[in-house]
Design a protein around this motif. Structure first.
Motif, PDB file in Angstrom:
ATOM      1  N   THR A  26      10.590 -15.181 -17.059  1.00  0.00           N
ATOM      2  CA  THR A  26      11.675 -15.904 -17.932  1.00  0.00           C
ATOM      3  C   THR A  26      11.518 -17.026 -18.217  1.00  0.00           C
ATOM      4  O   THR A  26      11.949 -17.361 -19.483  1.00  0.00           O
ATOM      5  N   THR A  27      10.718 -18.142 -17.815  1.00  0.00           N
ATOM      6  CA  THR A  27      10.873 -19.723 -18.379  1.00  0.00           C
ATOM      7  C   THR A  27      10.349 -19.129 -19.064  1.00  0.00           C
ATOM      8  O   THR A  27       9.788 -20.497 -19.502  1.00  0.00           O
ATOM      9  N   ALA A  28       9.201 -19.005 -19.297  1.00  0.00           N
ATOM     10  CA  ALA A  28       8.492 -18.380 -20.050  1.00  0.00           C
ATOM     11  C   ALA A  28       8.604 -18.158 -22.189  1.00  0.00           C
ATOM     12  O   ALA A  28       7.998 -18.314 -22.962  1.00  0.00           O
ATOM     13  N   ILE A  29       9.663 -16.971 -21.528  1.00  0.00           N
ATOM     14  CA  ILE A  29       9.954 -16.282 -22.628  1.00  0.00           C
ATOM     15  C   ILE A  29      10.364 -16.670 -23.814  1.00  0.00           C
ATOM     16  O   ILE A  29       9.602 -17.046 -24.751  1.00  0.00           O
ATOM     17  N   ARG A  30      11.123 -18.205 -24.083  1.00  0.00           N
ATOM     18  CA  ARG A  30      11.473 -18.616 -25.474  1.00  0.00           C
ATOM     19  C   ARG A  30      10.235 -19.467 -25.875  1.00  0.00           C
ATOM     20  O   ARG A  30      10.036 -19.531 -27.059  1.00  0.00           O
ATOM     21  N   GLU A  31       9.172 -20.126 -24.977  1.00  0.00           N
ATOM     22  CA  GLU A  31       7.590 -21.213 -25.292  1.00  0.00           C
ATOM     23  C   GLU A  31       7.554 -19.750 -26.331  1.00  0.00           C
ATOM     24  O   GLU A  31       7.001 -20.264 -27.022  1.00  0.00           O
TER      25      GLU A  31
ATOM     26  N   ARG B 123      20.451 -12.600 -21.699  1.00  0.00           N
ATOM     27  CA  ARG B 123      19.453 -11.661 -20.899  1.00  0.00           C
ATOM     28  C   ARG B 123      18.231 -11.402 -21.611  1.00  0.00           C
ATOM     29  O   ARG B 123      17.767 -12.633 -22.745  1.00  0.00           O
ATOM     30  N   ILE B 124      16.988 -11.651 -21.117  1.00  0.00           N
ATOM     31  CA  ILE B 124      15.792 -11.658 -22.444  1.00  0.00           C
ATOM     32  C   ILE B 124      15.722 -11.887 -23.700  1.00  0.00           C
ATOM     33  O   ILE B 124      15.399 -11.983 -24.472  1.00  0.00           O
ATOM     34  N   SER B 125      16.507 -10.522 -23.862  1.00  0.00           N
ATOM     35  CA  SER B 125      16.514  -9.500 -25.186  1.00  0.00           C
ATOM     36  C   SER B 125      17.239 -10.612 -26.107  1.00  0.00           C
ATOM     37  O   SER B 125      17.026 -10.854 -27.516  1.00  0.00           O
ATOM     38  N   GLN B 126      18.147 -11.193 -25.830  1.00  0.00           N
ATOM     39  CA  GLN B 126      19.078 -12.038 -26.338  1.00  0.00           C
ATOM     40  C   GLN B 126      18.447 -13.362 -26.276  1.00  0.00           C
ATOM     41  O   GLN B 126      17.874 -13.930 -27.740  1.00  0.00           O
ATOM     42  N   MET B 127      17.576 -13.404 -25.526  1.00  0.00           N
ATOM     43  CA  MET B 127      16.077 -14.894 -25.778  1.00  0.00           C
ATOM     44  C   MET B 127      15.407 -14.535 -27.025  1.00  0.00           C
ATOM     45  O   MET B 127      15.076 -15.623 -27.499  1.00  0.00           O
ATOM     46  N   ILE B 128      14.857 -13.624 -26.544  1.00  0.00           N
ATOM     47  CA  ILE B 128      14.062 -12.782 -27.537  1.00  0.00           C
ATOM     48  C   ILE B 128      14.461 -13.495 -29.353  1.00  0.00           C
ATOM     49  O   ILE B 128      13.510 -13.952 -30.208  1.00  0.00           O
ATOM     50  N   VAL B 129      15.679 -12.771 -29.424  1.00  0.00           N
ATOM     51  CA  VAL B 129      16.148 -12.525 -30.685  1.00  0.00           C
ATOM     52  C   VAL B 129      16.377 -14.155 -31.356  1.00  0.00           C
ATOM     53  O   VAL B 129      16.908 -14.451 -32.436  1.00  0.00           O
TER      54      VAL B 129
END
Length: 340
Positions: free
Chosen positions: A85-90, A122-128
């Motif tokens: 999770t902590t690496a998703i945005r990067e 959520r992860i999907s929110q971070m991705i978009v």
């Protein structure tokens, strides 16, 4: 009916990413697994092993790995995020920079079970947010009772792929399904993501229960009342109630809260043995998603005024040095209520 062969980039060479990549490759898809550790990548390419995460379990011999993100994404039709999770945005931001080089519509999704602390996204929110050209409704999410250590050994496993875009969900279902790995679809991305993240906190409680040598009675109580907590918060945040009774909810909760294959469960075992969470994380050397998720869940439950007594006490054990025996006493002395 002949399966359509897909070109797939799996981003994240940890245990779960590797197990999914190997399964997809074994199904005949053209898969490239991206990881940041050259030693792990070499191990996968030359020995067909990922000994760092999956010991001596043999991977599909057609699976390729790389540390070059551009190479992994080249010609990909499906991109699957399986990083912490902590690496998703990067990682998503780096993918966004490379998007112009992709010459076709790409299906994006993830298999990450977490919630971002403080933003509570959520992860999907971070991705978009990091890839603005994507729509959340087009993302997919893979979850369910599925330890990587069992999947890589081809144990019979059932999971669900969630997406509001059922065409995409069915494409992922086809790419992943085989004689030992059966994939169902559902349309509740929101509920599935919350279920997958929330159960990690309860899995820590499951490890504590086991570490204290409590009985099956107690474990069954944890799963039952823990599921009620998950459903209360998940529905308050937009999930569908039935999702929490399925593979993404109850199924994943059972396997995670009762098995030493779960890092969260093992963390609970170690807490019951008297070790602190900082020691445990250092010794394990892998991400324990439930630790940070406990903080996010505490924030969400307070903000939305949702009662989550088990999760609240896991948070206090992790972050407020509450003694385990005191947490148990608090839970057992709560006002008597009707079952919800």
């Amino acid at each position: 009916m002949t399966k359509q062969i897909s070109k797939i980039a799996v981003l994240g060479a940890g245990s779960w990413g590797t197990a999914l990549a190997s399964t997809l490759s074994g199904n005949g898809n053209q898969v490239i697994l991206w990881g940041h550790n050259q030693k792990d990548v070499d191990d996968i390419n030359h020995q067909h092993l990922n000994q760092h995460y999956l010991q001596q379990s043999l991977l599909d011999n057609k699976l390729k790995a790389t540390t070059d993100l551009k190479e992994a994404l080249a010609a990909a039709e499906i991109v699957l995020f399986v990083v912490p999770t902590t690496a998703i945005r990067e990682v998503a931001a780096k993918v966004n920079q490379l998007l112009p080089s992709l010459d076709k519509t790409v299906i994006f999704g993830h298999a990450v079970k977490g919630i971002e602390v403080n933003s509570n996204k959520r992860i999907s929110q971070m991705i978009v947010e990091e890839i603005p050209t994507l729509r959340e409704r087009d993302l997919f999410f893979i979850s369910g009772p599925s330890h990587a250590e069992s999947v890589i050994k081809k144990a019979i496993t059932l999971v669900a792929v969630a997406s509001a875009n059922q065409q995409y969900a069915k494409q992922i279902q086809t790419a992943l399904s085989n004689s030992f790995f059966r994939v169902y679809t559902n349309a509740d991305l929101v509920g599935s993501e919350y279920a997958a993240a929330l159960k990690n906190v309860l899995a820590i409680a499951g490890g504590i229960i086991k570490g204290l040598n409590m009985t099956d009675n107690t474990q069954a109580a944890l799963v039952t009342r823990g599921l009620a907590e998950m459903r209360r918060l998940g529905v308050a945040l937009g999930g569908q109630p039935e999702t929490f009774d399925g593979l993404a909810g109850l199924g994943d909760l059972i396997v995670t809260a009762m098995s030493a294959n779960s890092r969260n469960f093992r963390a609970g075992l170690a807490l019951a043995a008297g070790r602190n969470i900082q020691q445990i994380q250092k010794e394990m050397g892998m991400v324990i998603e439930g630790v940070k998720t406990a903080k996010a869940v505490d924030q969400l439950s307070r903000k939305n005024k949702v009662s989550m007594p088990i999760s609240e006490n896991v948070y206090k054990i992790l972050y407020e040095n509450e003694k385990i025996e005191d947490a148990v006493a608090v839970l057992m002395s709560r006002p008597l209520i009707s079952e919800e």
